[in-house]
Enzyme design. Structure first.
Site, PDB file in Angstrom:
ATOM      1  N   LYS A 270     116.906  19.531  80.357  1.00 35.56           N
ATOM      2  CA  LYS A 270     117.961  19.536  81.368  1.00 35.56           C
ATOM      3  C   LYS A 270     118.259  18.105  81.799  1.00 35.56           C
ATOM      4  CE  LYS A 270     119.093  21.399  85.852  1.00 35.56           C
ATOM      5  NZ  LYS A 270     118.589  22.018  87.066  1.00 35.56           N
TER       6      LYS A 270
ATOM      7  N   GLY B 129     115.355  24.649  85.775  1.00 36.42           N
ATOM      8  CA  GLY B 129     114.683  24.589  84.476  1.00 36.42           C
ATOM      9  C   GLY B 129     113.944  25.878  84.135  1.00 36.42           C
ATOM     10  N   ARG B 130     113.156  26.407  85.084  1.00 35.25           N
ATOM     11  CA  ARG B 130     112.364  27.600  84.769  1.00 35.25           C
ATOM     12  C   ARG B 130     113.182  28.887  84.810  1.00 35.25           C
ATOM     13  NH1 ARG B 130     110.699  24.803  89.085  1.00 35.25           N
ATOM     14  NH2 ARG B 130     110.917  25.713  91.148  1.00 35.25           N
TER      15      ARG B 130
ATOM     16  N   HIS C 216      86.978  40.786  75.473  1.00 38.71           N
ATOM     17  CA  HIS C 216      85.792  40.224  74.815  1.00 38.71           C
ATOM     18  C   HIS C 216      85.579  38.784  75.233  1.00 38.71           C
ATOM     19  CE1 HIS C 216      85.633  43.846  72.370  1.00 38.71           C
ATOM     20  NE2 HIS C 216      86.953  43.786  72.477  1.00 38.71           N
TER      21      HIS C 216
ATOM     22  N   LYS D 259     103.135  12.044  86.989  1.00 39.65           N
ATOM     23  CA  LYS D 259     103.952  11.483  85.901  1.00 39.65           C
ATOM     24  C   LYS D 259     104.195   9.999  86.154  1.00 39.65           C
ATOM     25  CE  LYS D 259     107.104  15.440  85.470  1.00 39.65           C
ATOM     26  NZ  LYS D 259     108.513  15.760  85.447  1.00 39.65           N
TER      27      LYS D 259
ATOM     28  N   GLU E 177     105.079  26.943  89.811  1.00 34.87           N
ATOM     29  CA  GLU E 177     105.978  25.814  90.067  1.00 34.87           C
ATOM     30  C   GLU E 177     106.978  26.196  91.163  1.00 34.87           C
ATOM     31  OE1 GLU E 177     107.056  22.654  86.969  1.00 34.87           O
ATOM     32  OE2 GLU E 177     108.925  23.761  87.097  1.00 34.87           O
TER      33      GLU E 177
ATOM     34  N   GLU F 242     107.712  13.760  77.613  1.00 34.89           N
ATOM     35  CA  GLU F 242     107.228  14.434  76.406  1.00 34.89           C
ATOM     36  C   GLU F 242     108.368  14.682  75.426  1.00 34.89           C
ATOM     37  OE1 GLU F 242     106.614  15.269  79.514  1.00 34.89           O
ATOM     38  OE2 GLU F 242     104.591  16.052  79.795  1.00 34.89           O
TER      39      GLU F 242
END
Ligand code: F6P
Length: 527
Positions: A198, A259-260, A376, A488, A345, A204
């Site tokens: 966005k 964004g999410r 398990h 960041k 978030e 990253e």
């Protein structure tokens, strides 16, 4: 932290009165399942294994009313600036069904959607050719957080829909191993890279995109080829152009899509490529059906509202501080990660809308993993650990008309989910204390009629709206995420210091770690 409102106090009192009642007593109430399970948009949400009765439910509904939740839901859908710190609406619902009263939204969304549909059909039917004239076989989606989790979850969940589809890969982590794992074995002539960001400034994604471009150019040799192999999805179209992606290959996002919450926008392109535009329309339709239910159903029968209130009851009043997401579905294995971003978030905040400290704790720790694998691994702690938890079981029905052996897998999967939620609720007494299972853990079970685009859309919208309702009750802004910035920013000078290019200015621990990392760095010669 002490909320003093009447509805909050009533619930606090109710919690003290019922905290010692065994969950099995609640389950034994008449018509338990009929009274506490609800359906909408094809989904069933069963709250009957929760510590809720009609009195507690009505007190929780009073709390929601006291926070003007119905009005806030209208605010969400009508584009009020619900993202108060950034003064923006959160109109992701408008991507699923164009709002009739907002023609200006449809006017910007429809052309982008038409261009996406065109691209998708050209790639899927082999008309989009790479620089050397070959059809595309692989799509590499580079993005992180909201620009990756939703599309990756949905592509994985719906993969069986894809017949004429390219293979879709995802690269999020800045760890080079993530990119290398995907590039290994890829043919650049037949690969399409989607750079989804966005902001088009996320570290990253920037680093991975630049490395992917270098990898591509080293093999292809000429810049012109980029035009046939790189797509951008961003609201920062200028930065996408600077990266070298043509406007014709750039698909816009708007600041009113968080964004999410962006799976429903051009960020969903890898899903469109994997399942086709018709499949993607079904995903949108499922979410729109949940939107309609959420907007127009009274609170008492409203699924996202009831899930939100149940969560608040468990967390704020019964003191259960962690919540597990347990999808009994291999294809929904990314759901816990997706919901971690959506919920944590959005609602991991401690300042209220007015800028003051919140009056109540917000957002439990959310985690999870797929069944049956988790049985398990971490379920031992769930059954016999010393802390309480709550959980959502997510089941997908269907598969009964499959060949017997396949149907058996499905029936075993469902049987295990129901067996586990029963064990968590009821426990088991044994003369040997090591074998006793305490039980008393409240869970919700959500059943999808099958794992289809429609039901997945409805499921994700259900959780989105649950998050919104909890944000309203906690009086926080669910649509910003300022907390992610500091770490960041601190990484930037450390990057230089790790290379020995600038003096160490950090605390003693961080300095020590930087020195250690520099001293023990493996060089090519050591390998
Ligand atoms: O983690 C912070 C965040 O801003 C998320 O909210 C967002 O989904 C992610 O980074 C990626 O952002 P962008 O799409 O701008 O690259």
């Amino acid at each position: 932290m002490a909320e003093t409102s009447k509805s909050w106090k009533q619930l606090t009192r109710a919690a003290t009165q019922c905290i010692d009642t065994p969950l099995s007593d609640w389950l034994a109430q008449p018509a338990r399942f009929e009274n506490f399970s609800h359906q909408a948009a094809g989904l069933l949400v069963d709250l009957s294994k929760q510590r809720i009765d009609s009195d507690i439910k009505s007190k929780l509904l009073n709390l929601a009313e006291s926070r003007a939740l119905p009005q806030r839901i209208e605010d969400l859908f009508t584009g009020a600036a619900v993202n108060s710190t950034q003064q923006r609406p959160a109109l992701h619902t408008a991507l699923r069904a164009a709002p009739e009263d907002r023609p200006e939204i449809a006017a910007v969304v429809a052309p982008v959607q038409a261009r996406l549909n065109d691209l998708v059909s050209r790639v899927r039917d082999g008309r989009w050719l790479g620089y050397s004239g070959k059809a595309l076989t692989d799509v590499v989606h580079i993005g992180i957080g909201g620009s990756q989790l939703g599309p990756e979850l949905a592509s994985l969940a719906l993969v069986s829909q894809s017949r004429s589809a390219p293979r879709v890969h995802f690269v999020a982590n800045i760890d080079r191993a993530a990119l290398d794992a995907v590039l290994l074995g890829l043919n650049p002539e037949r690969s399409l890279f989607i750079i989804a960001s966005k902001s088009f400034s996320t570290l990253e994604t920037q680093v991975n995109a630049a490395s992917a471009r270098s990898w591509f150019l080293e093999r292809v040799g000429h810049l012109d080829a980029i035009g046939k192999h790189f797509i951008a999805i961003s609201s920062n179209t200028g930065a996408a152009a600077e990266f070298g992606i043509e406007p014709a290959n750039t698909f816009e996002l708007w600041d009113w899509v968080g964004g999410r919450f962006s799976l429903w926008s051009a960020v969903g392109l890898p899903v469109m490529l994997a399942i086709g535009t018709r499949g993607f329309q079904q995903l949108l339709a499922g979410a729109a059906a949940m939107d309609k239910h959420f907007r127009h159903t009274a609170l008492v029968d409203n699924l996202p509202v009831l899930m939100a209130l149940t969560g608040i009851w468990n967390y704020n009043f019964l003191g259960v501080t962690n919540h597990a997401i347990l999808p009994y579905s291999e294809r929904l294995r990314l759901l816990p990660e997706y919901l971690q971003q959506l919920e944590m978030e959005s609602n991991g905040k401690s300042v209220s809308n007015s800028g003051k400290p919140v009056s109540n704790h917000t957002m439990p720790i959310l985690w999870g993993g797929r069944g049956t694998n988790g049985q398990h691994a971490f379920y031992q702690l769930l059954h016999q650990g010393s802390r309480s938890f709550t959980a959502d079981f997510i089941l997908t029905n269907g598969g009964e008309d499959a060949p017997a052996q396949i149907a058996d897998h499905q029936r075993w999967l469902l049987a295990n989910a129901l067996g586990q939620s029963q064990a968590m609720a009821q426990g088991q007494h044994d003369p040997d204390p090591h074998k006793t299972v305490i039980g008393g853990h409240a869970t919700t079970t959500i059943v999808l009629p099958e794992l289809s685009p429609f039901s997945l859309g409805a499921l994700l919208a259900l959780y989105e709206h649950k998050v919104f309702c909890q944000g309203v009750i906690w009086d926080i802004n669910s649509f910003d995420q300022w907390g992610v910035e500091l770490g960041k920013r601190l990484a930037i000078p450390i990057f230089e210091q790790l290379a020995g290019k600038s003096p160490l200015l950090q605390d003693a621990s961080t300095q020590g770690l930087i020195k250690h990392l520099r001293k023990t760095k493996t060089t090519d010669e050591d390998r």
